[in-house]
Design a protein around this motif. Structure first.
Motif, PDB file in Angstrom:
ATOM      1  N   GLU A  86       0.810  -1.213   0.000  1.00  0.00           N
ATOM      2  CA  GLU A  86       0.000   0.000   0.000  1.00  0.00           C
ATOM      3  C   GLU A  86       0.845   1.266   0.000  1.00  0.00           C
ATOM      4  O   GLU A  86       0.535   2.231  -0.702  1.00  0.00           O
ATOM      5  N   TYR A  87       1.915   1.266   0.786  1.00  0.00           N
ATOM      6  CA  TYR A  87       2.713   2.484   0.933  1.00  0.00           C
ATOM      7  C   TYR A  87       4.083   2.400   0.251  1.00  0.00           C
ATOM      8  O   TYR A  87       4.755   3.418   0.118  1.00  0.00           O
ATOM      9  N   LYS A 143       1.475   8.826   5.027  1.00  0.00           N
ATOM     10  CA  LYS A 143       1.163   9.596   3.824  1.00  0.00           C
ATOM     11  C   LYS A 143       2.376  10.398   3.359  1.00  0.00           C
ATOM     12  O   LYS A 143       2.633  10.542   2.162  1.00  0.00           O
ATOM     13  N   ALA A 146       5.062   7.696   2.054  1.00  0.00           N
ATOM     14  CA  ALA A 146       4.652   6.716   1.052  1.00  0.00           C
ATOM     15  C   ALA A 146       5.266   7.022  -0.310  1.00  0.00           C
ATOM     16  O   ALA A 146       5.376   8.179  -0.717  1.00  0.00           O
ATOM     17  N   ARG A 147       5.676   5.957  -1.015  1.00  0.00           N
ATOM     18  CA  ARG A 147       6.162   6.070  -2.396  1.00  0.00           C
ATOM     19  C   ARG A 147       5.019   5.687  -3.320  1.00  0.00           C
ATOM     20  O   ARG A 147       4.633   4.516  -3.412  1.00  0.00           O
ATOM     21  N   THR A 148       4.456   6.674  -3.995  1.00  0.00           N
ATOM     22  CA  THR A 148       3.281   6.440  -4.824  1.00  0.00           C
ATOM     23  C   THR A 148       3.625   6.023  -6.245  1.00  0.00           C
ATOM     24  O   THR A 148       2.832   5.357  -6.903  1.00  0.00           O
ATOM     25  N   ASP A 149       4.795   6.428  -6.747  1.00  0.00           N
ATOM     26  CA  ASP A 149       5.190   6.106  -8.117  1.00  0.00           C
ATOM     27  C   ASP A 149       6.193   4.955  -8.132  1.00  0.00           C
ATOM     28  O   ASP A 149       6.998   4.813  -7.203  1.00  0.00           O
TER      29      ASP A 149
END
Length: 323
Positions: A86-87, A143, A146-149
């Motif tokens: 997720e993160y 948040k 977190a690594r979103t890419d």
């Protein structure tokens, strides 16, 4: 699953597709995977499982699964990189923020027994983690970190061992990287520490950097082993603060906590630890504050015994770190 009549294969795992993060899967939309049933033992529970091998993209190294799907579901991690799905963070960072206690055993026999029991409990669930009760401070911390890419650079080939010895003669045709390896704690990792979140150097670096960015850089005076909590709820007591401190640091031995000095008049408290390392781990876990009785509490480092300065967030006289 293997036939029940074959007692030698009891608990072994079969699967049709791996549990992977977007980074490990790669940016190639036409992935071709090789599959081998019971090809190796799981890196955590030591049970044979189905392994998958694939090339995530042009110029990348071939990747393979290293843990079974049951273990991946228990911690909600990728079967290859062991990062949270997720993160995109190491399990130690996530578990510290969410105050999750690691319940997995360490011995080989108990680990296999634990994995088989969890396999039945996870049949209807995607993950064994319950993060719905996470505090607002924990959610804010995750948040921010977190690594979103996807980070495809992580799929680069390994460093050429012949190049390190000055013996590689393949030049640009060599499928491995020609560069000097970096030496340090980040180069010393193992599956058990990464999966269970113990002494993970990558996680320690992430959390230390985040704490520093939040104004909780450890002071140069090593004798300072206390943290100052301000803006406590009016109904807070010494016992409620102590209970929340222990609850928010499940991986820390409660004996490491020396004392809690509650100052009701100024709605603040000093949390004193017995060693500097415990204080630093607490500061990293509380980088975004700590929730006590539903209210966000600010956290700052205490002052040394010889310091006469007051904390920036309060007018209360400074308590000794040995309180």
């Amino acid at each position: 699953m293997p036939p029940k009549s074959d007692i030698n294969k009891a608990g072994w795992e079969q699967s049709e597709f791996p549990i992977l993060c977007e980074t490990c899967l790669g940016d190639n939309p036409f992935i071709r995977m090789s599959k081998q049933e019971f090809g190796r033992e799981c890196g955590t529970c030591a049970r044979p499982f189905t392994i998958f091998r694939w090339n995530p993209g042009n110029g990348m190294r071939f990747k393979t699964t290293v843990i079974c799907q049951t273990c991946a579901k228990i911690k909600n991690v990728c079967q290859t990189c062991l990062l949270d799905l997720e993160y995109g963070l190491p399990t130690q960072v996530r578990d510290t923020a969410l105050a999750l206690q690691n319940e997995a055993p360490t011995s080989d026999i108990n680990r296999e027994y634990y994995a088989q029991n969890m396999e039945g409990k996870l049949e209807a669930n995607r993950s064994g983690l319950d993060s719905t009760r996470a505090s607002s401070a924990a959610k804010d911390m995750l948040k921010q970190l977190a690594r979103t890419d996807p980070y495809y650079k992580r799929n680069r080939p390994h460093i050429c061992s012949f190049f390190m010895k000055g013996e590689c003669n393949r030049g640009t045709q060599c499928p491995f990287r020609h560069e000097k390896p970096t030496d340090g704690p980040l180069a010393k990792q193992n599956i058990q520490d990464r999966y269970h979140g113990h002494h993970d150097p990558v996680a320690n670096k992430i959390m230390a950097k985040h704490a520093e960015n939040q104004g909780l850089k450890p002071p140069e005076d090593d004798s300072i082993m206390s943290l100052f909590l301000s803006l406590l709820p009016a109904e807070a007591t010494e016992q409620s603060v102590r209970t929340m401190v222990i609850k928010s640091l499940p991986s820390m031995n409660p004996d490491k906590l020396r004392s809690v000095v509650h100052i009701a008049k100024s709605k603040s408290a000093f949390v004193n630890f017995k060693d500097r390392d415990s204080a630093e781990r607490a500061a990293e876990a509380w980088a975004n504050g700590i929730d006590i009785d539903g209210q966000r509490v600010n956290v700052k480092w205490g002052r040394g015994k010889s310091s006469v300065a007051r904390p920036a967030t309060t007018s209360t006289p400074v308590a000794s770190t040995s309180a």
